[in-house]
Write an enzyme that holds these catalytic residues in place. Sequence first.
Site, PDB file in Angstrom:
ATOM      1  N   TYR A  28       0.837  -1.208   0.000  1.00 52.62           N
ATOM      2  CA  TYR A  28       0.000   0.000   0.000  1.00 52.62           C
ATOM      3  C   TYR A  28       0.864   1.247   0.000  1.00 52.62           C
ATOM      4  O   TYR A  28       2.018   1.240   0.425  1.00 52.62           O
ATOM      5  CB  TYR A  28      -0.933   0.010   1.212  1.00 52.62           C
ATOM      6  N   PHE A  38       2.260   9.563   3.933  1.00 50.09           N
ATOM      7  CA  PHE A  38       2.617   9.371   5.341  1.00 50.09           C
ATOM      8  C   PHE A  38       3.141   7.964   5.626  1.00 50.09           C
ATOM      9  O   PHE A  38       3.733   7.721   6.678  1.00 50.09           O
ATOM     10  CB  PHE A  38       1.420   9.696   6.268  1.00 50.09           C
ATOM     11  N   ASP A  39       2.957   7.020   4.676  1.00 49.69           N
ATOM     12  CA  ASP A  39       3.440   5.645   4.925  1.00 49.69           C
ATOM     13  C   ASP A  39       3.441   4.866   3.606  1.00 49.69           C
ATOM     14  O   ASP A  39       2.667   5.164   2.691  1.00 49.69           O
ATOM     15  CB  ASP A  39       2.549   4.937   5.953  1.00 49.69           C
ATOM     16  N   ILE A  58      -7.433  -0.590  11.084  1.00 51.21           N
ATOM     17  CA  ILE A  58      -8.459   0.436  11.286  1.00 51.21           C
ATOM     18  C   ILE A  58      -9.726  -0.046  10.589  1.00 51.21           C
ATOM     19  O   ILE A  58      -9.681  -0.806   9.618  1.00 51.21           O
ATOM     20  CB  ILE A  58      -7.996   1.803  10.739  1.00 51.21           C
ATOM     21  N   TYR A  84      -8.344   7.074  12.352  1.00 52.57           N
ATOM     22  CA  TYR A  84      -7.758   7.362  13.668  1.00 52.57           C
ATOM     23  C   TYR A  84      -8.519   8.456  14.430  1.00 52.57           C
ATOM     24  O   TYR A  84      -8.051   8.912  15.469  1.00 52.57           O
ATOM     25  CB  TYR A  84      -6.286   7.759  13.490  1.00 52.57           C
ATOM     26  N   PHE A 101      -5.563   5.360   0.636  1.00 51.58           N
ATOM     27  CA  PHE A 101      -4.676   4.186   0.498  1.00 51.58           C
ATOM     28  C   PHE A 101      -4.789   3.614  -0.919  1.00 51.58           C
ATOM     29  O   PHE A 101      -5.891   3.370  -1.414  1.00 51.58           O
ATOM     30  CB  PHE A 101      -5.051   3.093   1.507  1.00 51.58           C
TER      31      PHE A 101
END
Length: 539
Positions: A28, A38-39, A58, A84, A101
Amino acid sequence: TELGVERRFVPESCPRAVRPGDFVRYHYLGAFPDGTRFDSSYDRGSTFNVFVGKGQLIAGMDQALVGMCVNERRFVKIPPKLAYGSEGVPGVIPPNAVLHFDVLLIDLWNSDDEVQVQTYFKPEKCPRTVQVSDFVRYHYNGTFLDGTLFDSSHNRMRTYDTYVGIGWLIPGMDQGLLGMCVGEKRIITIPPFLAYGEDGDGKEIPGQASLVFDVVLLDLHNPKDGIAIENQLVPESCERRSQTGDFLRYHYNGTLLDGTLFDSSYSRNHTYDTYVGKGYVIAGMDEGLLGVCTGEKRRIIIPPHLGYGEEGRGKIPGSAVLVFDIHVVDFHNPSDSVSITVNYKPANCTILSKKGDYLKYHYNASLLDGTLLDSTHSLGKTYNIVLGSGQVVLGMDMGLQDMCVGERRTVVIPPHLGYGEDGVEGEVPGSAVLVFDIELLELVSGLPEGYMFVWNGEVSPNLFEEIDQNHDGEVLLEEFSEYIQTQVDTGKGKLAPGFDFEKIVKNMFTNQDRDGNGKVTAEEFKLKDQEAKEEHDEL
């Protein structure tokens, strides 16, 4: 405020989709709506591995993954309440952040899964299937569930060779190979808990990876196997079967169990010639050649421990089962003598052939399998010999003994009494058993052994003087030859039949010319019985 799922790529084939409780591996990219990343699992060089629907993700991702196929790509928008929330993740995810994502599903399995087997080719004949403790040789391509190749025996150009069901393989492969036929092709899908588990293999296979093996089985045997014999053609008449110590000539095609040809005597246009039961050939062939008839065709299947073992030889790979389709051309034993079968004998059969007789006969010559070698009938003339003079092979000299005119025989001659190991180039193969069908047409009685000329009546007491026509006390070859010719023409003497006149006379003259000067004197001249008496007296 709501979960958004966009299916950007869906594979044509989707045999299985994610359900709650499944374990997935996926890549992902995580970003905010403005595109700020962010990731990323790609940056870490490993997939994200997790159970779906068990609260390990999540809530929005738990929902978004459901229904995905392996190799499917989804773009997912997750609102804060399913991500979150108002708290975020300090330093990474701000409060109330919408998350994007880009997800690619790599792998999918469930803890209830078993090994899956899909056979896409199966031979019509399947005399035997893989059982526990069998030894197999197979080729494979190993891929992950997304099709990524991680290993291939084809690339190494060598089969994978192993025992089945005794722990030499991962459990899933042990199961997946059971029941296969030689030549069968299968796709075996193995969940990670029956493969390399959480840790992978430490090399190409990551942890928790499902494995897909595309397998073709080439060979199969068990260490307890003996040879297998399949009779393909047995002649109606089989007077003799091969035994230990016999010498065989046979043709063969040698193949592996999957039909791959590794050798053929036919391609060399020459039989394979060997003793049986003496260790000259591999143990399985030594056993498989016992009890065969001339002309028989049989298939001999030899396990590797009775063949070329783990090392193999030449084009034969290690641990290979061998299949020989053989055709027995002939066999004999070194102790064999000439075999004579009388097919016809005239009622009046009093004069029998003996050493020194001049014979005229017809024959057909063939090999033991019926292959015709030669025939006097096709030449339109008889074969003429002096029996016992070495003009034919020893076996024929023996086979023509004690035969009367008009008699017909079949004479079988083993090679050590025929043309031996070398044969006759282009005509008679080496080590061949010969079969002659003979008919004796004429017999001229020979002279006693050791004589080339005999008198039909009394010998003149003045023999030397009669030969020495010019009365010079010396006989030349011309005088000697003319005298002998006259005796034969007038019936007073007889030459050994079947020999050249000039050679016989020259031989007789040389025997009399004791000093070798080309002349015979009265002192040198002696009849054969006089020579024998003098030698006896001297002794």
